[in-house]
Design an enzyme around this catalytic site. Structure first.
Site: not given
Ligand code: SIN
Length: 377
Positions: A62, A76, A143-144, A216, A331
């Site tokens: 992203t 997106y 982020t995934d 995450k 844990e």
């Molecule tokens: C993101 O980056 O937040 C989602 C898409 C990805 O992990 O590539």
């Protein structure tokens, strides 16, 4: 195409053949900056020769995402923008460091593979760890699965320098996109001596976090990355990092030398739920899994029938089965049973850890010992 070749083509900063450390001008829309090519063939944009040198490996996500709708935070295209555009969007970073961008991939992070991770680890060891002129590195990432890459690099890039993994929750085209500031902050953290000797780092949303523990926690919000029990290592205010504690590495952390590792053995994660069928376990192994992680309910629990299947798998086939927790926190203790407790590692980090241990041909008991060191034994 190798990393060095990509670095040269994607950053498009200089013609080939210029020897380090000669500087030559590069004109862009607003000003003139200078570039140099280092001994590894990386092209650095340089405003001031006294600044630290930071390499940025870009993988997509992203932070490099684009949408026609500037309010879209889902749906997106991830991985649409190249690394040089990301660097050019944040000229402030050139007051902090001389930076070289390398386009490793440009994908959504679900498409980052263990082969990409192995290549990145080898590259970072060579062009950052073994190069005394380098201060640290930044990896831009979706982020995934960011936490898996950060955990892998923490375990396999063996030097005292900061390796910072960064992403964004809003695409580059969104109102209040978080990527540019996250990128500036991560380059800053990769530049400062106070970030050394802390293991791999994640920088997002004004925080510096441990790659070993951070996960995450929310599908949508900017403050998604957290290590709930362990907390943050530091904060960033007015682009100045502040570390809450002196340098320290996580308890039980291991390092792996992947220079001669050509692939990571397959490890599958199976999610525990009521009525879970034993055949999922046998199917995973029949299809090539060499290790299994269970996202168990509570502190790693599965049905008694599935527990018997795990014992069969470990005792009859020698396949290690690690029980983690689907709760997102807490844990799974070591046990005397066939399954191995994951300690404080969540299922996705346990998968990476188990894959690395298998790549080193560790026995089931050695694997049990490695996980026991991140648990109350
Ligand atoms: C993101 O980056 O937040 C989602 C898409 C990805 O992990 O590539």
């Amino acid at each position: 195409m190798g990393f060095m070749t990509k670095a040269l083509t994607v950053t498009a900063l200089a013609a080939l053949g210029h020897a380090s450390p000669l500087l030559y001008p590069r004109a862009n829309a607003d000003n003139v900056t200078f570039v140099f090519t280092n001994a590894h063939g990386l092209n650095f944009t340089q405003m001031n020769s006294t600044l630290p040198n930071v390499t940025i490996l870009a993988t997509g996500g992203t932070i490099a995402g684009s949408s026609a709708d500037n309010t879209a935070t889902t749906g997106y295209q991830a991985g649409a923008i190249g690394i040089q555009d990301l660097i050019d969007a944040v000229p402030e970073m050139l007051d902090i460091a001389n930076v070289a961008g390398v386009q490793v991939a440009n994908v959504g992070s679900s498409d980052v593979t263990s082969n990409i991770l192995l290549d990145m680890a080898r590259t970072l060891n060579e062009v950052v760890c073994e190069d005394a002129t380098m201060s640290g590195a930044v990896v831009t990432h979706g982020t995934d699965t960011l936490e898996e890459t950060a955990f892998f690099l923490d375990a396999t890039v063996n030097c005292r320098k900061p390796i910072v993994v960064v992403g964004a929750m809003r695409p580059s085209t969104a109102i209040s996109a978080d990527g540019p500031f996250n990128l500036l902050q991560s380059v800053t953290v990769a530049s400062v001596p106070s970030a050394r000797d802390r293991g791999g780092l994640i920088v997002m949303n004004d925080r510096v976090m441990s790659a070993f523990y951070t996960t995450k926690t929310n599908a949508n919000t900017l403050d998604t990355f957290k290590a709930v029990e362990m907390g943050n290592l530091g904060a960033i205010v007015s682009n100045t990092p502040y570390f809450f504690y002196p340098p320290v590495e996580p308890t039980g952390k291991m390092t792996f030398d992947v220079r001669n590792v050509s692939s990571i053995p397959r490890v599958d994660i199976l999610y525990s739920y009521q009525d879970m069928h034993n055949d999922t376990l046998y199917d995973a192994v029949r299809n090539g899994a060499e290790g299994i992680v269970i996202a168990g309910s509570g502190a790693g629990s599965v049905s008694s029938s599935f527990d018997s299947a795990i014992a069969d798998m470990v005792e009859s086939y020698g396949i290690p089965v690690v029980a983690s927790t689907r709760t997102g926190n807490g844990e799974v203790p070591p046990s005397d049973e066939a399954r191995i407790g994951s300690g404080y590692l969540n299922p996705q980090k346990s998968r990476v850890w188990l894959g690395l241990l298998l790549a080193e041909n560790k026995t089931v008991e050695e694997i049990r010992g490695a996980f026991a060191r991140v648990a109350v034994a």
